[in-house]
Design a protein around this motif. Structure first.
Motif, PDB file in Angstrom:
ATOM      1  N   ARG A 175       0.827  -1.219   0.000  1.00 32.56           N
ATOM      2  CA  ARG A 175       0.000   0.000   0.000  1.00 32.56           C
ATOM      3  C   ARG A 175       0.858   1.263   0.000  1.00 32.56           C
ATOM      4  O   ARG A 175       0.435   2.296  -0.510  1.00 32.56           O
ATOM      5  CB  ARG A 175      -0.937  -0.002   1.200  1.00 32.56           C
ATOM      6  N   SER A 176       2.058   1.180   0.571  1.00 35.19           N
ATOM      7  CA  SER A 176       2.932   2.355   0.584  1.00 35.19           C
ATOM      8  C   SER A 176       3.471   2.688  -0.795  1.00 35.19           C
ATOM      9  O   SER A 176       3.919   3.811  -1.043  1.00 35.19           O
ATOM     10  CB  SER A 176       4.110   2.123   1.548  1.00 35.19           C
ATOM     11  N   LEU A 177       3.413   1.721  -1.714  1.00 30.43           N
ATOM     12  CA  LEU A 177       3.953   1.925  -3.061  1.00 30.43           C
ATOM     13  C   LEU A 177       2.918   2.460  -4.031  1.00 30.43           C
ATOM     14  O   LEU A 177       3.276   3.056  -5.053  1.00 30.43           O
ATOM     15  CB  LEU A 177       4.526   0.600  -3.589  1.00 30.43           C
ATOM     16  N   VAL A 178       1.637   2.236  -3.773  1.00 30.75           N
ATOM     17  CA  VAL A 178       0.557   2.722  -4.639  1.00 30.75           C
ATOM     18  C   VAL A 178      -0.570   3.250  -3.749  1.00 30.75           C
ATOM     19  O   VAL A 178      -1.130   2.498  -2.944  1.00 30.75           O
ATOM     20  CB  VAL A 178       0.002   1.612  -5.565  1.00 30.75           C
ATOM     21  N   ASP A 179      -0.906   4.512  -3.915  1.00 29.74           N
ATOM     22  CA  ASP A 179      -1.949   5.134  -3.090  1.00 29.74           C
ATOM     23  C   ASP A 179      -3.300   5.017  -3.793  1.00 29.74           C
ATOM     24  O   ASP A 179      -3.507   5.581  -4.868  1.00 29.74           O
ATOM     25  CB  ASP A 179      -1.607   6.603  -2.846  1.00 29.74           C
ATOM     26  N   LEU A 180      -4.218   4.264  -3.182  1.00 29.02           N
ATOM     27  CA  LEU A 180      -5.558   4.097  -3.742  1.00 29.02           C
ATOM     28  C   LEU A 180      -6.606   4.916  -2.996  1.00 29.02           C
ATOM     29  O   LEU A 180      -7.791   4.869  -3.339  1.00 29.02           O
ATOM     30  CB  LEU A 180      -5.978   2.620  -3.695  1.00 29.02           C
ATOM     31  N   SER A 181      -6.188   5.661  -2.001  1.00 26.83           N
ATOM     32  CA  SER A 181      -7.161   6.315  -1.121  1.00 26.83           C
ATOM     33  C   SER A 181      -8.021   7.338  -1.847  1.00 26.83           C
ATOM     34  O   SER A 181      -9.173   7.577  -1.466  1.00 26.83           O
ATOM     35  CB  SER A 181      -6.446   6.988   0.056  1.00 26.83           C
ATOM     36  N   GLY A 182      -7.507   7.938  -2.928  1.00 31.04           N
ATOM     37  CA  GLY A 182      -8.257   8.999  -3.593  1.00 31.04           C
ATOM     38  C   GLY A 182      -8.952   8.594  -4.874  1.00 31.04           C
ATOM     39  O   GLY A 182      -9.513   9.453  -5.574  1.00 31.04           O
ATOM     40  N   ILE A 183      -8.965   7.292  -5.208  1.00 26.15           N
ATOM     41  CA  ILE A 183      -9.604   6.886  -6.454  1.00 26.15           C
ATOM     42  C   ILE A 183     -11.120   6.852  -6.302  1.00 26.15           C
ATOM     43  O   ILE A 183     -11.653   6.862  -5.189  1.00 26.15           O
ATOM     44  CB  ILE A 183      -9.100   5.494  -6.907  1.00 26.15           C
ATOM     45  N   ARG A 184     -11.829   6.821  -7.443  1.00 27.43           N
ATOM     46  CA  ARG A 184     -13.284   6.676  -7.391  1.00 27.43           C
ATOM     47  C   ARG A 184     -13.633   5.266  -6.929  1.00 27.43           C
ATOM     48  O   ARG A 184     -12.828   4.336  -7.082  1.00 27.43           O
ATOM     49  CB  ARG A 184     -13.900   6.960  -8.760  1.00 27.43           C
ATOM     50  N   PRO A 185     -14.808   5.064  -6.363  1.00 28.16           N
ATOM     51  CA  PRO A 185     -15.192   3.722  -5.903  1.00 28.16           C
ATOM     52  C   PRO A 185     -15.206   2.724  -7.065  1.00 28.16           C
ATOM     53  O   PRO A 185     -15.715   3.037  -8.155  1.00 28.16           O
ATOM     54  CB  PRO A 185     -16.589   3.925  -5.326  1.00 28.16           C
ATOM     55  N   LEU A 186     -14.676   1.549  -6.816  1.00 21.79           N
ATOM     56  CA  LEU A 186     -14.628   0.495  -7.828  1.00 21.79           C
ATOM     57  C   LEU A 186     -15.167  -0.799  -7.246  1.00 21.79           C
ATOM     58  O   LEU A 186     -14.915  -1.124  -6.082  1.00 21.79           O
ATOM     59  CB  LEU A 186     -13.185   0.257  -8.293  1.00 21.79           C
ATOM     60  N   LYS A 187     -15.909  -1.523  -8.087  1.00 23.18           N
ATOM     61  CA  LYS A 187     -16.321  -2.877  -7.717  1.00 23.18           C
ATOM     62  C   LYS A 187     -15.368  -3.845  -8.413  1.00 23.18           C
ATOM     63  O   LYS A 187     -15.205  -3.807  -9.638  1.00 23.18           O
ATOM     64  CB  LYS A 187     -17.764  -3.157  -8.130  1.00 23.18           C
ATOM     65  N   VAL A 188     -14.737  -4.713  -7.630  1.00 26.85           N
ATOM     66  CA  VAL A 188     -13.677  -5.588  -8.123  1.00 26.85           C
ATOM     67  C   VAL A 188     -14.018  -7.035  -7.798  1.00 26.85           C
ATOM     68  O   VAL A 188     -14.201  -7.391  -6.629  1.00 26.85           O
ATOM     69  CB  VAL A 188     -12.325  -5.237  -7.456  1.00 26.85           C
ATOM     70  N   VAL A 189     -14.115  -7.874  -8.817  1.00 22.91           N
ATOM     71  CA  VAL A 189     -14.254  -9.312  -8.593  1.00 22.91           C
ATOM     72  C   VAL A 189     -12.849  -9.917  -8.589  1.00 22.91           C
ATOM     73  O   VAL A 189     -12.059  -9.663  -9.498  1.00 22.91           O
ATOM     74  CB  VAL A 189     -15.113  -9.989  -9.676  1.00 22.91           C
ATOM     75  N   VAL A 190     -12.542 -10.683  -7.551  1.00 22.11           N
ATOM     76  CA  VAL A 190     -11.233 -11.324  -7.445  1.00 22.11           C
ATOM     77  C   VAL A 190     -11.427 -12.831  -7.409  1.00 22.11           C
ATOM     78  O   VAL A 190     -12.103 -13.352  -6.532  1.00 22.11           O
ATOM     79  CB  VAL A 190     -10.487 -10.865  -6.178  1.00 22.11           C
ATOM     80  N   ASP A 191     -10.842 -13.527  -8.392  1.00 23.38           N
ATOM     81  CA  ASP A 191     -10.870 -14.982  -8.432  1.00 23.38           C
ATOM     82  C   ASP A 191      -9.526 -15.490  -7.920  1.00 23.38           C
ATOM     83  O   ASP A 191      -8.500 -15.354  -8.582  1.00 23.38           O
ATOM     84  CB  ASP A 191     -11.123 -15.464  -9.858  1.00 23.38           C
ATOM     85  N   ALA A 192      -9.534 -16.057  -6.727  1.00 21.87           N
ATOM     86  CA  ALA A 192      -8.311 -16.582  -6.131  1.00 21.87           C
ATOM     87  C   ALA A 192      -8.049 -18.028  -6.531  1.00 21.87           C
ATOM     88  O   ALA A 192      -6.982 -18.564  -6.233  1.00 21.87           O
ATOM     89  CB  ALA A 192      -8.376 -16.472  -4.610  1.00 21.87           C
ATOM     90  N   GLY A 193      -9.022 -18.675  -7.173  1.00 22.07           N
ATOM     91  CA  GLY A 193      -8.819 -20.055  -7.604  1.00 22.07           C
ATOM     92  C   GLY A 193      -8.497 -21.009  -6.466  1.00 22.07           C
ATOM     93  O   GLY A 193      -7.826 -22.020  -6.670  1.00 22.07           O
ATOM     94  N   ASN A 194      -8.982 -20.701  -5.239  1.00 24.44           N
ATOM     95  CA  ASN A 194      -8.699 -21.475  -4.025  1.00 24.44           C
ATOM     96  C   ASN A 194      -7.217 -21.446  -3.654  1.00 24.44           C
ATOM     97  O   ASN A 194      -6.744 -22.262  -2.863  1.00 24.44           O
ATOM     98  CB  ASN A 194      -9.168 -22.931  -4.153  1.00 24.44           C
ATOM     99  N   GLY A 195      -6.488 -20.487  -4.262  1.00 24.15           N
ATOM    100  CA  GLY A 195      -5.070 -20.332  -3.967  1.00 24.15           C
ATOM    101  C   GLY A 195      -4.817 -19.187  -3.014  1.00 24.15           C
ATOM    102  O   GLY A 195      -5.726 -18.668  -2.343  1.00 24.15           O
ATOM    103  N   MET A 196      -3.554 -18.748  -2.966  1.00 24.78           N
ATOM    104  CA  MET A 196      -3.118 -17.814  -1.942  1.00 24.78           C
ATOM    105  C   MET A 196      -3.654 -16.405  -2.131  1.00 24.78           C
ATOM    106  O   MET A 196      -3.558 -15.580  -1.211  1.00 24.78           O
ATOM    107  CB  MET A 196      -1.592 -17.801  -1.859  1.00 24.78           C
ATOM    108  N   GLY A 197      -4.241 -16.112  -3.282  1.00 26.64           N
ATOM    109  CA  GLY A 197      -4.914 -14.824  -3.437  1.00 26.64           C
ATOM    110  C   GLY A 197      -6.047 -14.661  -2.446  1.00 26.64           C
ATOM    111  O   GLY A 197      -6.381 -13.542  -2.039  1.00 26.64           O
ATOM    112  N   GLY A 198      -6.653 -15.783  -2.037  1.00 22.78           N
ATOM    113  CA  GLY A 198      -7.705 -15.728  -1.029  1.00 22.78           C
ATOM    114  C   GLY A 198      -7.182 -15.364   0.351  1.00 22.78           C
ATOM    115  O   GLY A 198      -7.957 -15.009   1.247  1.00 22.78           O
ATOM    116  N   PHE A 199      -5.885 -15.421   0.534  1.00 18.23           N
ATOM    117  CA  PHE A 199      -5.228 -15.056   1.790  1.00 18.23           C
ATOM    118  C   PHE A 199      -4.709 -13.617   1.739  1.00 18.23           C
ATOM    119  O   PHE A 199      -4.840 -12.863   2.704  1.00 18.23           O
ATOM    120  CB  PHE A 199      -4.063 -16.030   2.026  1.00 18.23           C
ATOM    121  N   THR A 200      -4.137 -13.222   0.574  1.00 17.30           N
ATOM    122  CA  THR A 200      -3.500 -11.907   0.485  1.00 17.30           C
ATOM    123  C   THR A 200      -4.464 -10.801   0.064  1.00 17.30           C
ATOM    124  O   THR A 200      -4.321  -9.658   0.513  1.00 17.30           O
ATOM    125  CB  THR A 200      -2.320 -11.937  -0.493  1.00 17.30           C
TER     126      THR A 200
END
Length: 506
Positions: A175-200
């Protein structure tokens, strides 16, 4: 030491360890590999006066804890301390190696099926360990230890094992490398495929790590950690594995979809229509952001890309004032060039993205943050934003199994180089055969690379329009597959699959 070495070359390859559990990999084997890693890499490179230490993480595969325990036992037997961080993405382990400045080992088989596991090794600061940079020596010494026994240090010199949770530090760092605090609201679907994306993903994009809420509504898909991959393979490079994400993006009216592979070091993107955005387009988009940041700091930016990335990457980045460096396919080459040129960013067609500020290592999550920042800082949909980064038409990687690789390649050389039947072309052999007609009309290029491990030729074609791409693709495939019984019928175009060169690092 036994004079008879156990041959481990079947599953210790050019870039990592990747084998079937328990037939090839078990705790006994990983103990020998751990001890060999200690003797070849860790102890010789430990600064004088410091205690040799290795940090270890593992993905969600059920065999992970047992294999980690064996590896840790091999390290401690040689007098090396161990810090275990438990469940982690591969880039989470790279972060730990960089932050702690110690060598690391990540237990994962990435997108491979459930019966596999493996190890990705790195030096302190997340620097890679590959065949030519220590892995072959680790393999051979581990084979010696399996043929005899692992030598033991005295009891009072034996290493210790401690645990440390680094997920929050990892999320804070990204988060320190990319600031998202000022962006417009976004709806994001994340497919972790039962892998580690579901953790991070919950830690970085959400509030699971105790960080402030971002203007993101995350729709989770297959966040349950399950190394048997009950829903689909955790390999988003295969189009079939993106189908659920594509449907969910449209169904939920989302702005963007993100798909991570099993160890969550690669990230794939689909737009609001459910259409995939090519990794080359993401390389160009993120690369331009990093170039602008470098220039604002008064530095001259360099960006690395592999030779089968789209021509849009060097076109746009050079126009923006960056130096671009073209390299062979494979993470070891990219990482070496990143370090040599002090490059701010690097990208591959396989959706590996490398950042100087992330220890020159690859991280899909940081690339995802950049894409979200770019999308959320302007009003247009992702499909409109990405159009500028996808002006050309690519074939994807097409694999052809042939009887003789040299003969099949020779037919292509004869037609396109010796006879120059397509007119004047530029030819290079940086990695396989690249033939380019990009400076002429019509514009096209292709690369034909041999697999390192199988009698396969891998073809990538790009052109300024679809008709030309199809013509070049089919012409080259007909030469490659000429006389091959498997292609007597209408040729199968293959799949856009991860090659052995990149699959070993995925």
């Amino acid at each position: 030491m036994s004079a008879e070495r156990v041959d481990l070359s079947a599953f210790i390859k050019a870039y990592d360890v990747r084998g079937v559990v328990p037939d090839e990999l078990d705790a006994h084997v990983t103990r020998a590999i751990g001890a060999a890693f200690a003797d070849v890499v860790v102890i010789p490179e430990t600064p004088a006066g410091s205690r040799p230490t290795v940090v270890i993480g593992n993905d969600m595969r059920p065999s992970g804890p047992e294999l980690v325990a064996g590896f840790a036992d091999g390290l401690t037997a040689r007098g090396v301390d161990v810090v275990t961080i438990g469940l982690a993405s591969t880039d989470g382990l790279y972060f730990a190696s960089g932050r702690l400045d110690v060598p690391g080992a990540m237990f994962t088989a990435s997108h491979n099926p459930a019966q596999y596991n493996g190890i990705k090794l790195c030096r302190a600061g997340a620097r890679p360990v590959g065949q030519d940079s220590g892995l072959a020596a680790v393999r051979d010494l581990a084979g010696d230890y399996l043929g005899g026994e692992v030598p033991q240090v005295a009891d009072d010199e034996r290493g210790s094992v401690t645990s440390r949770d680094m997920l929050t530090e990892y999320a804070q760092f990204l988060r320190s490398l990319v600031d998202l605090s000022g962006i417009r609201p976004l709806k994001v679907v994340v497919d972790a495929g039962n892998g580690m994306g579901g953790f991070t993903a919950p830690a970085v994009l959400g509030t699971a790590a105790g960080l402030p809420e971002l203007p993101l509504e995350v729709v989770p898909l297959y966040f349950e950690l399950d190394g048997t991959f009950p829903n689909h393979e955790a390999n988003p490079l295969e189009p079939a594995n993106l189908v659920d994400l594509q449907h969910a993006v449209v169904e939920h009216g989302a702005d963007i979809g993100l798909a991570f592979d099993g160890d969550a070091d690669r990230c794939f993107v689909v737009d609001e229509k459910g259409d995939p955005v090519s990794p080359s387009a993401i390389t160009a988009l993120v690369g331009l952001r990093e170039v602008a940041r470098e220039q604002a700091a008064g530095r001259t930016p360099t960006v690395i890309h592999n030779l089968i990335s789209s021509r849009v990457v060097p076109d746009l980045l050079q126009a923006a004032g960056a130096t671009t460096v073209r390299t062979r396919v494979g993470h070891s080459f990219i990482k070496a060039q990143m370090a040599e040129h002090e490059a701010v960013f690097g990208g591959e067609h396989s959706a590996h993205y490398y950042f100087r500020d992330f220890f020159f290592a690859d991280t899909g999550m940081l690339a995802a943050l950049h894409v979200l920042a770019a999308l959320g800082s302007q009003p247009h949909p992702l499909s409109a934003l990405s159009d500028a980064y996808q002006p050309y038409v690519a074939s994807g990687e097409i694999n052809s199994r042939v009887t003789s690789v040299p003969e099949a390649r020779g037919r292509v050389v004869e037609a396109y180089v010796t006879q120059q039947g397509a007119g004047p072309v530029e030819v290079d052999e940086l990695d396989g055969l690249t033939v380019s007609h990009w400076d002429g009309h019509p514009q096209w290029w292709f690369n034909l690379r041999a697999s390192n491990t199988e009698p396969l030729l891998r073809l990538n074609v790009e052109a300024a329009d679809e008709d030309i791409m199809i013509k070049v693709r089919d012409d080259v495939l007909s030469l490659v597959r000429q006389g091959e019984p498997a292609y007597a019928q209408e040729p199968d175009q293959g799949s856009d699959e991860t090659s052995d060169e990149t699959g070993a690092t995925a």
